[in-house]
Write a protein that holds these residues in place. Structure first.
Motif, PDB file in Angstrom:
ATOM      1  N   PHE A   1      -3.259   0.462  -1.807  1.00 39.69           N
ATOM      2  CA  PHE A   1      -2.462  -0.563  -1.121  1.00 39.69           C
ATOM      3  C   PHE A   1      -3.259  -1.849  -0.871  1.00 39.69           C
ATOM      4  N   LYS A   2      -4.416  -1.983  -1.515  1.00 38.41           N
ATOM      5  CA  LYS A   2      -5.297  -3.119  -1.239  1.00 38.41           C
ATOM      6  C   LYS A   2      -4.652  -4.463  -1.568  1.00 38.41           C
ATOM      7  N   TRP A   3      -3.774  -4.509  -2.551  1.00 38.70           N
ATOM      8  CA  TRP A   3      -3.178  -5.782  -2.942  1.00 38.70           C
ATOM      9  C   TRP A   3      -2.249  -6.351  -1.874  1.00 38.70           C
TER      10      TRP A   3
ATOM     11  N   SER B   1     -12.572   2.840 -11.874  1.00 37.59           N
ATOM     12  CA  SER B   1     -11.132   2.721 -11.591  1.00 37.59           C
ATOM     13  C   SER B   1     -10.800   1.549 -10.674  1.00 37.59           C
ATOM     14  N   ASN B   2     -11.804   0.972 -10.026  1.00 41.11           N
ATOM     15  CA  ASN B   2     -11.556  -0.166  -9.121  1.00 41.11           C
ATOM     16  C   ASN B   2     -11.851  -1.498  -9.803  1.00 41.11           C
ATOM     17  N   TRP B   3     -11.688  -1.564 -11.125  1.00 42.04           N
ATOM     18  CA  TRP B   3     -12.021  -2.778 -11.876  1.00 42.04           C
ATOM     19  C   TRP B   3     -11.176  -3.982 -11.457  1.00 42.04           C
ATOM     20  N   ASP B   4     -10.034  -3.746 -10.835  1.00 42.68           N
ATOM     21  CA  ASP B   4      -9.191  -4.871 -10.412  1.00 42.68           C
ATOM     22  C   ASP B   4      -9.651  -5.492  -9.091  1.00 42.68           C
ATOM     23  N   ASP B   5     -10.670  -4.910  -8.444  1.00 42.00           N
ATOM     24  CA  ASP B   5     -11.154  -5.473  -7.181  1.00 42.00           C
ATOM     25  C   ASP B   5     -11.624  -6.915  -7.348  1.00 42.00           C
ATOM     26  N   GLN B   6     -12.285  -7.209  -8.461  1.00 44.34           N
ATOM     27  CA  GLN B   6     -12.818  -8.552  -8.636  1.00 44.34           C
ATOM     28  C   GLN B   6     -11.700  -9.570  -8.863  1.00 44.34           C
TER      29      GLN B   6
END
Length: 246
Positions: A19-21, A93-98
């Protein structure tokens, strides 16, 4: 995880999980509202496009991931003839964090820097300045930053996390602790901020610069050779403009 994790290793929104987004929701809602409700002269196209462009970047990365895994499974032109481990898939799996981080900083920048609002779609001088600043001071500073990250103190606390992936995938390029991404953003923001304060920035220079960085990162970390070696014989100067997975 790095062998000796340092401070600011974890991303601040890690407890939010999938739910980070949601942290971008206020800006997405406000930018959409302003774009739809204000008249044409007051609309800020750049502000509205921040989130859609983040989605475009995610699609770009996903295309590279799919292509790389397809080529790896076929076994043709692979550089490292080895399978990808499940631990690596989980770690990356958290490549979208950046991308989320960049989007958040762009929204904050639009709030704090008045010159960043209402950017034109294109300004030739800003595009040229961005190219020259990246090819000059940014690449020079990046080289020494990368050297520093391979020093045993920083390597064990941060950069070893990136090198835990032996069979690299395109998004291995952005698998770094939070602190490392802060350093990268400060560095790559040099051309962006310079064009802002000189009033030469444009939507095209911002989007094009990010697309270039994403493309080179993805290509440079995929596990197959993308550029024919003969091309460097035909165009020797090409080696100064790009790097390859090999």
């Amino acid at each position: 995880m790095a062998s000796k994790p340092g401070i600011l290793t974890d991303w601040p929104w890690k407890p939010l999980g999938s739910f980070k987004w949601v942290i971008l929701a206020p800006w997405v809602a406000h930018s959409s509202y302003c774009f739809l409700r204000k008249d044409e002269k007051e609309r800020d196209l750049g502000y509205f496009l921040v989130f859609p462009y983040m989605m475009v970047r995610m699609l770009h990365d996903q295309v590279w991931i799919t292509l790389s895994r397809h080529r790896t499974s076929k076994g043709k032109t692979r550089i490292l003839d080895k399978g990808i481990e499940f631990d690596q898939v989980d770690r990356e799996s958290n490549w979208d964090d950046q991308i989320l981080f960049n989007g958040l900083l762009f929204y904050i920048g639009l709030m704090l820097v008045p010159e960043a609002s209402h950017l034109p779609i294109w300004k030739t001088d800003g595009v040229i300045i961005t190219i020259l600043l990246h090819a000059g001071p940014v690449e020079f500073l990046y080289y020494w930053l990368h050297r520093a990250l391979h020093h045993h103190f920083l390597y064990s606390r941060y950069h070893s996390h990136h090198h835990s992936s032996i069979v690299t995938e395109p998004i291995t390029s952005v698998i770094h602790p939070f602190a490392e991404h802060i350093a990268y953003f400060v560095l790559f923001a040099i051309p962006l901020y310079t064009t802002i304060i000189t009033r030469t920035a444009s939507i095209a220079s911002f989007a094009g610069y990010l697309a270039y960085i994403d493309f080179m990162n993805n290509m440079g970390h995929c596990n197959f050779e993308f550029i024919p070696n003969s091309l460097f014989s035909i165009f020797p100067l090409l080696k100064y403009l790009m790097y390859t997975p090999s």
